[in-house]
Design an enzyme around this catalytic site. Structure first.
Site, PDB file in Angstrom:
ATOM      1  N   HIS A  91       0.826  -1.145   0.016  1.00  0.00           N
ATOM      2  CA  HIS A  91      -0.155   0.120   0.023  1.00  0.00           C
ATOM      3  C   HIS A  91       0.970   1.111  -0.096  1.00  0.00           C
ATOM      4  O   HIS A  91       0.352   2.286   0.225  1.00  0.00           O
ATOM      5  CB  HIS A  91      -0.852   0.083   1.096  1.00  0.00           C
ATOM      6  CG  HIS A  91      -2.106  -0.890   1.201  1.00  0.00           C
ATOM      7  ND1 HIS A  91      -2.585  -1.515   2.187  1.00  0.00           N
ATOM      8  CD2 HIS A  91      -2.266  -2.093   0.157  1.00  0.00           C
ATOM      9  CE1 HIS A  91      -3.488  -2.443   1.955  1.00  0.00           C
ATOM     10  NE2 HIS A  91      -3.413  -2.798   0.765  1.00  0.00           N
ATOM     11  N   ILE A  98       1.064   7.148   0.525  1.00  0.00           N
ATOM     12  CA  ILE A  98       0.484   5.913   1.433  1.00  0.00           C
ATOM     13  C   ILE A  98      -0.975   5.692   0.984  1.00  0.00           C
ATOM     14  O   ILE A  98      -1.637   6.806   1.208  1.00  0.00           O
ATOM     15  CB  ILE A  98       0.636   6.196   2.736  1.00  0.00           C
ATOM     16  CG1 ILE A  98       2.109   6.617   3.011  1.00  0.00           C
ATOM     17  CG2 ILE A  98       0.271   5.088   3.905  1.00  0.00           C
ATOM     18  CD1 ILE A  98       2.518   7.251   4.369  1.00  0.00           C
ATOM     19  N   CYS A  99      -1.448   4.684   0.744  1.00  0.00           N
ATOM     20  CA  CYS A  99      -2.918   4.395   0.474  1.00  0.00           C
ATOM     21  C   CYS A  99      -3.538   3.982   2.038  1.00  0.00           C
ATOM     22  O   CYS A  99      -3.260   2.617   2.255  1.00  0.00           O
ATOM     23  CB  CYS A  99      -3.179   3.267  -0.493  1.00  0.00           C
ATOM     24  SG  CYS A  99      -4.726   2.852  -0.757  1.00  0.00           S
ATOM     25  N   LEU A 100      -3.674   4.704   2.755  1.00  0.00           N
ATOM     26  CA  LEU A 100      -4.441   4.689   4.112  1.00  0.00           C
ATOM     27  C   LEU A 100      -5.715   5.625   4.390  1.00  0.00           C
ATOM     28  O   LEU A 100      -5.228   6.629   4.331  1.00  0.00           O
ATOM     29  CB  LEU A 100      -3.516   4.688   5.165  1.00  0.00           C
ATOM     30  CG  LEU A 100      -3.895   4.493   6.528  1.00  0.00           C
ATOM     31  CD1 LEU A 100      -4.104   2.987   6.766  1.00  0.00           C
ATOM     32  CD2 LEU A 100      -2.520   4.817   7.372  1.00  0.00           C
TER      33      LEU A 100
END
Lengths: 161, 107
Positions: A91, A98-100
């Site tokens: 991610h 950041i894929c969050l």
């Protein structure tokens, strides 16, 4: 590296300033385990060292997070990215994005730098493979002119890592 | 001991009443601005009526000014910053009933 391209650098509002000063004091008294705030006089950009947790794929590795605060923090999420080199994670894109979800759609003003750091460390710790997201090259190419991850329309589809 | 039979007359010339107040919130500080509830939000000068607290249906409390900033900044249905439940202001009646349940014997 495009990471230094800051989001619109409008000075912090009084509320943001106030809260960040409180967060900084709280951090100094009670820093989250595994993190070190690199001392600077810039309240609007924090650079934080992250140590991979023992017993995880990132043990004994150190990375740097850059946290930029918008004018109306905490009503708006901070921009959080990894500085080069970003950890290899399904991610985390090679440009540090950041894929969050909590950094974008699911941000809440009750969150703090400290709680965001803990979420990121937890995301690293639960990783089972050191690899880039499947669409890394396409995404990074799209961001070439220094686009902020906050402008990305993220899809949060994986709740395991 | 000298039991006294005479009654003393006391005349009160002056008195000062001192009272203290506090918000009846679960937390000490507002989860949004992190300032003390007994203080005020960063936009205000004086705590109390000028900078009141407000409760959500979920029972989380914030400075009114802080939660309004959050609610007004959301384009979709706002959520409670603490528990993510859909944010709704708690009705005063509900709140008063809560008081009575918590503090029986006080009228």
């Amino acid at each position: 590296m495009t990471s230094s391209s800051a989001p619109s650098r409008k000075a912090l509002s009084k509320i943001a300033c106030n809260r960040l000063q409180k967060e900084l004091v709280e951090w100094q008294v009670n820093p989250p385990a595994g993190f070190k705030h690199k001392v600077s006089d810039n309240l609007q950009r924090w650079v934080i060292e992250v140590n991979g947790a023992q017993g995880t794929l990132y043990a004994n590795e150190t990375y740097q997070l850059q946290v930029d605060f918008p004018e109306h923090y905490p009503m708006e999420a901070p921009q959080v990215i990894f500085l080069n080199p970003a950890p290899l994670h399904p991610h985390i894109y090679s440009n540090g994005h950041i894929c969050l979800d909590i950094l974008y759609d699911s941000w809440s003003p009750a969150m703090t730098v400290s709680s965001v750091c803990i979420s990121i460390l937890s995301m690293l710790s639960s990783s089972t493979a050191k690899q880039r997201p499947a669409d890394n090259d396409r995404y990074v190419k799209n961001c070439r002119n220094g686009r902020s991850p906050k402008e990305t329309r993220w899809w949060f589809h994986d709740d395991k890592v | 001991m000298f039991p006294s039979r005479s009654k003393m007359k006391v005349k009160i010339l002056n008195w000062h009443a001192v009272a203290s107040w506090t918000w009846d919130a679960q937390d000490e500080t507002c989860g949004i601005c992190r300032m003390a509830f007994d203080g005020c939000c960063p936009d205000c000068k004086y705590p109390g009526d000028d900078c009141p607290l407000i409760w959500g249906a979920c029972n989380h409390s914030f400075h009114l000014h802080c939660i309004l900033k959050w609610v007004n900044s959301q384009t979709s249905q706002p959520h409670c910053p603490m528990c993510r439940r859909e944010w709704q202001f708690k009705a005063w009646e509900q709140r008063r009933r809560g008081f009575q349940l918590e503090t029986p014997g006080q009228c």
